[in-house]
Design a protein around this motif. Structure first.
Motif, PDB file in Angstrom:
ATOM      1  N   ALA A  36       9.333   6.099  -4.663  1.00 55.55           N
ATOM      2  CA  ALA A  36       8.866   4.811  -5.179  1.00 55.55           C
ATOM      3  C   ALA A  36      10.013   3.881  -5.579  1.00 55.55           C
ATOM      4  O   ALA A  36       9.835   2.658  -5.623  1.00 55.55           O
ATOM      5  N   ALA A  37      11.174   4.441  -5.843  1.00 51.33           N
ATOM      6  CA  ALA A  37      12.319   3.628  -6.285  1.00 51.33           C
ATOM      7  C   ALA A  37      12.811   2.730  -5.152  1.00 51.33           C
ATOM      8  O   ALA A  37      13.036   3.191  -4.036  1.00 51.33           O
ATOM      9  N   GLY A  38      12.966   1.463  -5.432  1.00 51.24           N
ATOM     10  CA  GLY A  38      13.547   0.536  -4.476  1.00 51.24           C
ATOM     11  C   GLY A  38      12.606  -0.002  -3.417  1.00 51.24           C
ATOM     12  O   GLY A  38      13.054  -0.647  -2.465  1.00 51.24           O
ATOM     13  N   LEU A  39      11.315   0.232  -3.546  1.00 53.57           N
ATOM     14  CA  LEU A  39      10.367  -0.258  -2.542  1.00 53.57           C
ATOM     15  C   LEU A  39      10.213  -1.773  -2.555  1.00 53.57           C
ATOM     16  O   LEU A  39       9.899  -2.367  -1.518  1.00 53.57           O
ATOM     17  N   GLU A  40      10.432  -2.390  -3.698  1.00 54.74           N
ATOM     18  CA  GLU A  40      10.132  -3.813  -3.863  1.00 54.74           C
ATOM     19  C   GLU A  40      10.744  -4.707  -2.800  1.00 54.74           C
ATOM     20  O   GLU A  40      10.111  -5.627  -2.320  1.00 54.74           O
ATOM     21  N   GLY A  41      11.945  -4.450  -2.394  1.00 54.98           N
ATOM     22  CA  GLY A  41      12.618  -5.320  -1.434  1.00 54.98           C
ATOM     23  C   GLY A  41      12.405  -4.946   0.023  1.00 54.98           C
ATOM     24  O   GLY A  41      13.013  -5.543   0.898  1.00 54.98           O
ATOM     25  N   LEU A  42      11.552  -3.951   0.288  1.00 54.09           N
ATOM     26  CA  LEU A  42      11.405  -3.437   1.647  1.00 54.09           C
ATOM     27  C   LEU A  42      10.110  -3.904   2.301  1.00 54.09           C
ATOM     28  O   LEU A  42       9.099  -4.066   1.630  1.00 54.09           O
ATOM     29  N   GLU A  43      10.174  -4.061   3.613  1.00 52.03           N
ATOM     30  CA  GLU A  43       8.970  -4.373   4.391  1.00 52.03           C
ATOM     31  C   GLU A  43       8.235  -3.065   4.705  1.00 52.03           C
ATOM     32  O   GLU A  43       8.711  -1.977   4.387  1.00 52.03           O
ATOM     33  N   MET A  92       0.829  -1.208   0.000  1.00 53.45           N
ATOM     34  CA  MET A  92       0.000   0.000   0.000  1.00 53.45           C
ATOM     35  C   MET A  92       0.867   1.262   0.000  1.00 53.45           C
ATOM     36  O   MET A  92       0.392   2.338  -0.328  1.00 53.45           O
ATOM     37  N   ILE A  93       2.132   1.126   0.393  1.00 50.40           N
ATOM     38  CA  ILE A  93       3.089   2.232   0.255  1.00 50.40           C
ATOM     39  C   ILE A  93       3.718   2.025  -1.121  1.00 50.40           C
ATOM     40  O   ILE A  93       4.536   1.133  -1.332  1.00 50.40           O
ATOM     41  N   ASN A  94       3.302   2.850  -2.076  1.00 46.63           N
ATOM     42  CA  ASN A  94       3.686   2.652  -3.470  1.00 46.63           C
ATOM     43  C   ASN A  94       3.690   3.991  -4.204  1.00 46.63           C
ATOM     44  O   ASN A  94       3.474   5.044  -3.579  1.00 46.63           O
ATOM     45  N   LYS A 144       7.411  -0.962   7.393  1.00 43.90           N
ATOM     46  CA  LYS A 144       8.003   0.191   8.083  1.00 43.90           C
ATOM     47  C   LYS A 144       9.207   0.741   7.326  1.00 43.90           C
ATOM     48  O   LYS A 144       9.437   1.954   7.319  1.00 43.90           O
ATOM     49  N   ASP A 145       9.970  -0.136   6.680  1.00 44.16           N
ATOM     50  CA  ASP A 145      11.100   0.334   5.885  1.00 44.16           C
ATOM     51  C   ASP A 145      10.628   1.132   4.677  1.00 44.16           C
ATOM     52  O   ASP A 145      11.275   2.098   4.265  1.00 44.16           O
ATOM     53  N   ARG A 146       9.494   0.766   4.101  1.00 45.42           N
ATOM     54  CA  ARG A 146       8.919   1.536   2.992  1.00 45.42           C
ATOM     55  C   ARG A 146       8.510   2.925   3.471  1.00 45.42           C
ATOM     56  O   ARG A 146       8.742   3.920   2.788  1.00 45.42           O
ATOM     57  N   VAL A 147       7.898   2.972   4.629  1.00 44.75           N
ATOM     58  CA  VAL A 147       7.482   4.263   5.188  1.00 44.75           C
ATOM     59  C   VAL A 147       8.704   5.146   5.424  1.00 44.75           C
ATOM     60  O   VAL A 147       8.718   6.324   5.052  1.00 44.75           O
ATOM     61  N   ARG A 148       9.741   4.596   6.041  1.00 43.90           N
ATOM     62  CA  ARG A 148      10.966   5.363   6.298  1.00 43.90           C
ATOM     63  C   ARG A 148      11.617   5.816   4.991  1.00 43.90           C
ATOM     64  O   ARG A 148      12.110   6.939   4.897  1.00 43.90           O
ATOM     65  N   LEU A 195      -5.671  12.884   2.130  1.00 47.24           N
ATOM     66  CA  LEU A 195      -4.681  11.898   2.532  1.00 47.24           C
ATOM     67  C   LEU A 195      -5.386  10.706   3.164  1.00 47.24           C
ATOM     68  O   LEU A 195      -6.525  10.808   3.607  1.00 47.24           O
ATOM     69  N   ASP A 196      -4.692   9.596   3.215  1.00 51.67           N
ATOM     70  CA  ASP A 196      -5.167   8.430   3.951  1.00 51.67           C
ATOM     71  C   ASP A 196      -3.967   7.824   4.675  1.00 51.67           C
ATOM     72  O   ASP A 196      -2.882   8.398   4.672  1.00 51.67           O
ATOM     73  N   MET A 197      -4.181   6.697   5.289  1.00 49.59           N
ATOM     74  CA  MET A 197      -3.108   6.063   6.067  1.00 49.59           C
ATOM     75  C   MET A 197      -1.836   5.906   5.246  1.00 49.59           C
ATOM     76  O   MET A 197      -0.738   6.176   5.716  1.00 49.59           O
ATOM     77  N   TRP A 198      -1.973   5.470   4.027  1.00 48.73           N
ATOM     78  CA  TRP A 198      -0.809   5.113   3.213  1.00 48.73           C
ATOM     79  C   TRP A 198      -0.121   6.330   2.618  1.00 48.73           C
ATOM     80  O   TRP A 198       1.099   6.352   2.485  1.00 48.73           O
ATOM     81  N   SER A 199      -0.867   7.355   2.272  1.00 47.33           N
ATOM     82  CA  SER A 199      -0.250   8.567   1.728  1.00 47.33           C
ATOM     83  C   SER A 199       0.238   9.494   2.840  1.00 47.33           C
ATOM     84  O   SER A 199       1.189  10.244   2.643  1.00 47.33           O
TER      85      SER A 199
END
Length: 167
Positions: A38-45, A8-10, A47-51, A81-85
């Motif tokens: 958005a770059a490099g999100l694929e390998g992240l969990e 959802m973080i994308n 909280k790491d995506r959020v950071r 906004l919503d949780m993910w944005s």
């Protein structure tokens, strides 16, 4: 099959945040921010995506924190906004605002109806315990249920993903 929450973080979710920030501050490099966030999100969990997105916001929102906080509060008023944005914005406040307690706490209160600031408030409790708690006592009396939740959930040191508070 439902997609994992981390997805959802994308690019779309950071695009919503970018639209709000660009509406609040015209010089914001919207496309660069979305690309970097958005770059490099694929390998992240999750909280790491959020950071990761918060760090991209930090790089793109090149303003002193008090002004950046004002922009984020304005962005929340201009965009749905919503949780993910919104979560990367609260994380940004947790990362960058420690030297500006009042502005940071006001921004977390403004963002929390969209995306909880309960994780981002923890560093303020660690560093500014008494003053942060005074602000949070006021939040506990808020007419906004989300701000009241921020006061209660943000002060729970054993909340999942929460860091224990000093003291």
């Amino acid at each position: 099959m439902a997609q994992p929450l981390k997805e959802m973080i994308n690019a779309a979710s950071v695009g919503v945040l970018a639209d709000g920030v660009a509406a609040a501050w015209a010089p914001f490099p919207r496309d660069r921010f979305v690309s970097e966030a958005a770059a490099g999100l694929e390998g992240l969990e999750l909280k790491d995506r959020v950071r990761h997105a918060a760090r991209a916001l930090d790089a793109a929102l090149a303003l002193p924190f008090p002004r950046a906080a004002e922009v984020l509060r304005d962005a929340a008023a201009r965009t749905r906004l919503d949780m993910w944005s919104g979560w990367p914005a609260t994380e940004y406040v947790g990362l960058r605002g420690l030297g500006h307690l009042d502005e940071a706490m006001a921004t977390l209160a403004a963002l929390t109806p969209y995306a909880t600031g309960e994780f981002a408030v923890r560093p303020y409790l660690d560093r500014h315990r008494d003053d942060a708690l005074k602000i949070m006592y006021g939040w506990a009396e808020s007419d906004d249920e989300h701000v009241r939740r921020l006061a209660s959930e943000g002060s729970r040191p054993r909340l999942p993903w929460g860091r224990g508070c000093a003291g």
